[in-house]
Scaffold this active site. Structure first.
Site, mmCIF file in Angstrom:
data_model
loop_
_atom_site.group_PDB
_atom_site.id
_atom_site.type_symbol
_atom_site.label_atom_id
_atom_site.label_comp_id
_atom_site.label_asym_id
_atom_site.label_seq_id
_atom_site.Cartn_x
_atom_site.Cartn_y
_atom_site.Cartn_z
ATOM 1 N N ASP A 57 0.010 5.378 0.620
ATOM 2 C CA ASP A 57 -1.135 6.167 1.076
ATOM 3 C C ASP A 57 -0.891 7.663 1.126
ATOM 4 O O ASP A 57 0.124 8.125 1.654
ATOM 5 C CB ASP A 57 -1.517 5.779 2.516
ATOM 6 C CG ASP A 57 -2.008 4.358 2.642
ATOM 7 O OD1 ASP A 57 -2.500 3.808 1.650
ATOM 8 O OD2 ASP A 57 -1.900 3.802 3.749
ATOM 9 N N GLU A 87 0.838 -1.189 0.000
ATOM 10 C CA GLU A 87 0.000 0.000 0.000
ATOM 11 C C GLU A 87 0.880 1.248 0.000
ATOM 12 O O GLU A 87 1.943 1.271 0.623
ATOM 13 C CB GLU A 87 -0.905 0.002 1.239
ATOM 14 C CG GLU A 87 -2.074 0.942 1.158
ATOM 15 C CD GLU A 87 -3.123 0.643 2.225
ATOM 16 O OE1 GLU A 87 -3.486 1.581 2.950
ATOM 17 O OE2 GLU A 87 -3.575 -0.520 2.333
ATOM 18 N N GLU A 140 -3.399 10.131 3.086
ATOM 19 C CA GLU A 140 -4.605 10.179 3.903
ATOM 20 C C GLU A 140 -4.761 11.588 4.456
ATOM 21 O O GLU A 140 -3.822 12.149 5.017
ATOM 22 C CB GLU A 140 -4.548 9.160 5.043
ATOM 23 C CG GLU A 140 -4.617 7.724 4.560
ATOM 24 C CD GLU A 140 -4.481 6.711 5.683
ATOM 25 O OE1 GLU A 140 -5.252 5.752 5.691
ATOM 26 O OE2 GLU A 140 -3.592 6.892 6.545
#
Length: 292
Positions: A72, A70, A74
């Site tokens: 990210d 992953e 955010e």
């Protein structure tokens, strides 16, 4: 690729097993990619957004449930009058027990207008950009082992309820009287090596796509100067200095005493030792996203 998407977090006022039921939304790329440059222009929800998480990320959790990768971006919601914060993170080979989060403030209000957020992912490098300014660079290091993302991933965007951890460690939760929370996405760039989901041999993607007008090769010297300035001014948290989480920093970390001292001003408990603060459980993202 120029398309416009809206993702919404809202709450239905009906009860299931004693709880109000609320729902987020999102979308996912039709293709799966191994390396490339991925970007979107994003406008975040305005007003009171505590506990609301908007995510722009790459993942292969649907294909590799126990050893997923992953990358990210955010966006962690805020209470009125406070600033949104960005969090970046990576996982490789299911290494979720070693969070590599960093958090930052911004030099603008991301809910007032669209701003560009971009990910560059190559065999040896990951770079996060905001309005073409690199804010974080992660180089593949031998010390990381298999923790560097290395398997094909899809591109996602989601909005969801992160009340347990997103705003001040869960102190401020989502207040649905301010719903719906709406985030807008446009001006997508998906410039990567598309992989057949049934294909297991991906050597043909190792050196493609070539850097060009739509994909940088990495930070230039001028951009590195801007990145250093950004990090000195806006970085508020780095896992490398989190003494409450790691007795010894992860092996890839390079500890800077001046940086450690500056970060201690944001959170003296986390960065100065002492009792570990309570941390909420990370929300599990919905897999039922629409295709892009």
């Amino acid at each position: 690729m120029r398309r416009w998407f809206v993702v919404v977090l809202w709450c239905k006022y009906w009860i299931f097993n004693g709880w109000f039921v609320c729902a987020g939304s999102g979308f996912v790329s039709q293709d799966i990619y191994l390396h490339g440059y991925f970007s979107a222009s994003i406008k975040l929800p305005a007003d009171y957004t505590a506990g609301v998480v908007v995510a722009f990320y790459m993942s292969n959790g649907d294909m590799y449930e126990k050893n997923h990768d992953e990358i990210d971006f955010e966006f962690l919601g805020n209470i009125r009058g406070k600033d949104w914060r960005i969090q970046t993170n990576i996982y490789g080979n299911g290494s979720t027990s070693v969070g590599r989060e960093e958090r930052y403030g911004l030099w603008f209000d991301p809910s007032e207008d669209f701003h560009q957020y971009s990910l560059l992912w190559t065999h040896n490098l990951i770079v996060f950009y905001v309005d073409n300014v690199p804010i974080r660079e992660i180089k593949r290091a031998e010390a990381m082992g298999g923790d560097f993302p290395s398997k094909p991933m899809s591109l996602y965007a989601t909005i969801w309820d992160g009340s347990d951890w997103a705003t001040n460690g869960g102190k401020y939760r989502v207040n649905y009287k301010y719903a719906p929370f709406i985030s807008e996405f446009s001006e997508f760039v998906l410039h990567g090596c598309s992989v057949d989901p049934t294909e297991h041999t991906t050597n043909n993607c190792e050196n493609t796509p070539q850097p060009g007008a739509s994909q940088p090769a990495g930070p230039t010297q001028n951009q590195r100067s801007k990145m250093s300035s950004f990090r000195n001014k806006y970085m508020q948290y780095s896992y490398c200095y989190d003494r409450s989480r790691y007795n010894t920093p992860p092996t890839e970390c390079v500890v800077d005493p001046k940086e450690a001292e500056r970060l201690r001003g944001f959170d003296p408990v986390t960065f100065g030792g002492g009792r570990r603060p309570r941390r909420g459980k990370r929300h599990h993202r919905s897999k039922s996203a629409s295709s892009m």
